[in-house]
Design a protein around this motif. Sequence first.
Motif, PDB file in Angstrom:
ATOM      1  N   LEU A 146       8.643  -2.397   5.933  1.00  0.00           N
ATOM      2  CA  LEU A 146       7.889  -3.644   5.956  1.00  0.00           C
ATOM      3  C   LEU A 146       8.476  -4.587   4.918  1.00  0.00           C
ATOM      4  CD1 LEU A 146       4.227  -2.243   6.075  1.00  0.00           C
ATOM      5  CD2 LEU A 146       5.802  -2.663   7.972  1.00  0.00           C
ATOM      6  N   CYS A 179       8.423  -6.302  10.455  1.00  0.00           N
ATOM      7  CA  CYS A 179       8.867  -4.911  10.569  1.00  0.00           C
ATOM      8  C   CYS A 179      10.374  -4.915  10.770  1.00  0.00           C
ATOM      9  CB  CYS A 179       8.167  -4.212  11.736  1.00  0.00           C
ATOM     10  SG  CYS A 179       8.708  -2.497  11.976  1.00  0.00           S
ATOM     11  N   LEU A 207      -0.225  -7.387   3.384  1.00  0.00           N
ATOM     12  CA  LEU A 207       0.295  -6.016   3.443  1.00  0.00           C
ATOM     13  C   LEU A 207      -0.723  -5.081   4.093  1.00  0.00           C
ATOM     14  CD1 LEU A 207       2.117  -5.678   0.008  1.00  0.00           C
ATOM     15  CD2 LEU A 207       3.166  -5.546   2.274  1.00  0.00           C
ATOM     16  N   VAL A 211       0.039  -3.056   7.504  1.00  0.00           N
ATOM     17  CA  VAL A 211      -0.061  -1.597   7.618  1.00  0.00           C
ATOM     18  C   VAL A 211      -1.007  -1.220   8.752  1.00  0.00           C
ATOM     19  CG1 VAL A 211      -0.857   0.499   6.447  1.00  0.00           C
ATOM     20  CG2 VAL A 211       0.537  -1.169   5.211  1.00  0.00           C
ATOM     21  N   ILE A 214       0.683  -1.035  12.118  1.00  0.00           N
ATOM     22  CA  ILE A 214       1.569   0.085  12.413  1.00  0.00           C
ATOM     23  C   ILE A 214       0.768   1.194  13.086  1.00  0.00           C
ATOM     24  CG2 ILE A 214       3.141   1.793  11.419  1.00  0.00           C
ATOM     25  CD1 ILE A 214       4.108  -1.072  11.207  1.00  0.00           C
ATOM     26  N   ARG A 219       2.612   5.838  10.317  1.00  0.00           N
ATOM     27  CA  ARG A 219       2.298   5.415   8.953  1.00  0.00           C
ATOM     28  C   ARG A 219       2.581   6.490   7.926  1.00  0.00           C
ATOM     29  NH1 ARG A 219      -3.744   3.067  10.133  1.00  0.00           N
ATOM     30  NH2 ARG A 219      -3.174   1.684  11.889  1.00  0.00           N
ATOM     31  N   LEU A 222       6.281   4.971   4.817  1.00  0.00           N
ATOM     32  CA  LEU A 222       6.462   3.528   4.804  1.00  0.00           C
ATOM     33  C   LEU A 222       7.337   3.123   3.622  1.00  0.00           C
ATOM     34  CD1 LEU A 222       2.774   2.354   5.442  1.00  0.00           C
ATOM     35  CD2 LEU A 222       4.563   2.692   7.152  1.00  0.00           C
ATOM     36  N   VAL A 224       8.033  -0.503   1.610  1.00  0.00           N
ATOM     37  CA  VAL A 224       7.667  -1.906   1.463  1.00  0.00           C
ATOM     38  C   VAL A 224       8.705  -2.569   0.563  1.00  0.00           C
ATOM     39  CG1 VAL A 224       5.944  -3.536   0.615  1.00  0.00           C
ATOM     40  CG2 VAL A 224       5.224  -1.433   1.774  1.00  0.00           C
ATOM     41  N   GLN A 242      -2.018   3.656  -1.991  1.00  0.00           N
ATOM     42  CA  GLN A 242      -1.914   3.891  -0.550  1.00  0.00           C
ATOM     43  C   GLN A 242      -1.267   5.246  -0.274  1.00  0.00           C
ATOM     44  OE1 GLN A 242      -2.934   1.824   2.272  1.00  0.00           O
ATOM     45  NE2 GLN A 242      -4.201   1.235   0.526  1.00  0.00           N
ATOM     46  N   ARG A 248      -0.052   9.727   2.677  1.00  0.00           N
ATOM     47  CA  ARG A 248       1.194   9.329   3.303  1.00  0.00           C
ATOM     48  C   ARG A 248       2.220   9.006   2.230  1.00  0.00           C
ATOM     49  NH1 ARG A 248      -1.706   3.880   4.665  1.00  0.00           N
ATOM     50  NH2 ARG A 248      -2.608   5.072   6.386  1.00  0.00           N
ATOM     51  N   VAL A 250       4.486   6.432   0.656  1.00  0.00           N
ATOM     52  CA  VAL A 250       4.675   4.993   0.573  1.00  0.00           C
ATOM     53  C   VAL A 250       5.673   4.702  -0.540  1.00  0.00           C
ATOM     54  CG1 VAL A 250       3.600   2.749   0.209  1.00  0.00           C
ATOM     55  CG2 VAL A 250       2.343   4.551   1.413  1.00  0.00           C
TER      56      VAL A 250
END
Length: 460
Positions: A146, A179, A207, A211, A214, A219, A222, A224, A242, A248, A250
């Motif tokens: 992203l 994306c 943001l 997210v 997605i 997810r 990710l 960023v 996050q 997840r 990130v």
Amino acid sequence: MQSTTWSRDLRVTADGTGVVSHVGAVLLRMLADRAGLTQAISGALARPAWWPTHDRGRVLVDLAVMIADGGEAICDIDVLRHQDEVFGPVASAATCWRALDEIGHAQLRRIAKARAQVRARVWALLEQLPPARAAGRDVGDGVVVLDVDSTIVLAHSDKEGAAPTYKHTYGFHPILVTCDNTGELLAIKLRPGNAGANTAADHLQVLAEAVAQIPAAHRRHLLVRGDSAAATHAVLDWLVEQGAKRGRQVEYSIGWAIGEAERTAIAGVTTSGWSPAINADGGIRDGAQVAELTGLPALTGWPDGMRVIVRRERPHPGAQLSLFEERDGWRYTAFVTNTAVGALQWLEARHRAHARVEDRIRCAKDTGLRRLPSREFAINQAWCTATAIAVDLTCWLQLIGLDADLALAEPKRLRYRILHTAARLARGQRRRYLRIPATWPWATQITAAFDRIAAIPAPG
């Protein structure tokens, strides 16, 4: 033979029948219907059954198709409206104005939810593409990237929210997230021209919306990316949360301002501490080097595990250097990341790929974002949402329907070769046929795109 004699026997009349222009707009409209986007937005903007009005989902999708086709004003909807033998009933410009005026914060949230549902279906279709056609547009088990950035949209009249910008122009300062895997415009927030570039609340809003766009299955990992405007405590802390709270992975790669602490750390890096930088293809980049500063400048209060990586390169002729840079003739840039593994050169090349967001912004401006139609801020925000849908439709058309150079073409070239193509409309066997001239160089690719879109299973 005189080169000007070609028009000597040419006459123009206004009595033609069975001729259709902008055939590619049919592709976009079919794609919106087959993907389920029209139905989803219709449900999001549903009106009482007794309300005598055009279906608002149909109106918004038709506006998006018009924008993707090159329309820059709401009255350009007449290009579709006056080809009812192909498109059927299309709302008037006045109805389009009313539809945009009805879209408030609640409607924007429902539209965003509908877009996310359809995006999940489209990404599932993309995973079924043959590897040769999906190359370079990975939405499988890899990292979803992203890119967040802001831009300036000029206003040539006194519209609501227009204000002087930091670039000494006048207009708006929208912030958006794209994306990198697919080119889609996931989220956009229209802001006054004097909005701050590093306003954390605006970054967090777009943001979070991006997210949410997605698909849930994608997810898990990710990345960023952003410039130094996103390097705030609130944004970096949110990204870390996050990953921790959502279970997840990130990662972030965010530009970092070089202050006195960083300059002192750079001065202390030995010659052996610098490594050659690489290009996107993995080759050595001449005149550029990278080094890690983690642990040298104080990073009190910033997230744990944050690394500081600096790049230096010989500037191009005429480049402006700071007093610090003039001492040794290098130009320095830095970024921070929480990625714990990987060579410095690879991490720096990955961050530098954030520059592709400028291409996405340019394409968005070529697809409706350059000119906002109304004096009212709310209508212009709704127009930005229609622009995001138009960008998505263009990307989906290229991903699902087109091959080779057309799959990567920018909007203007795509319109010139595909969307604005003319054809003859014929009828027979209870069907309508759009007959594209056999001499048109891209006729085969257009018909192949129609076949691929028609093969998409109807939404349940």
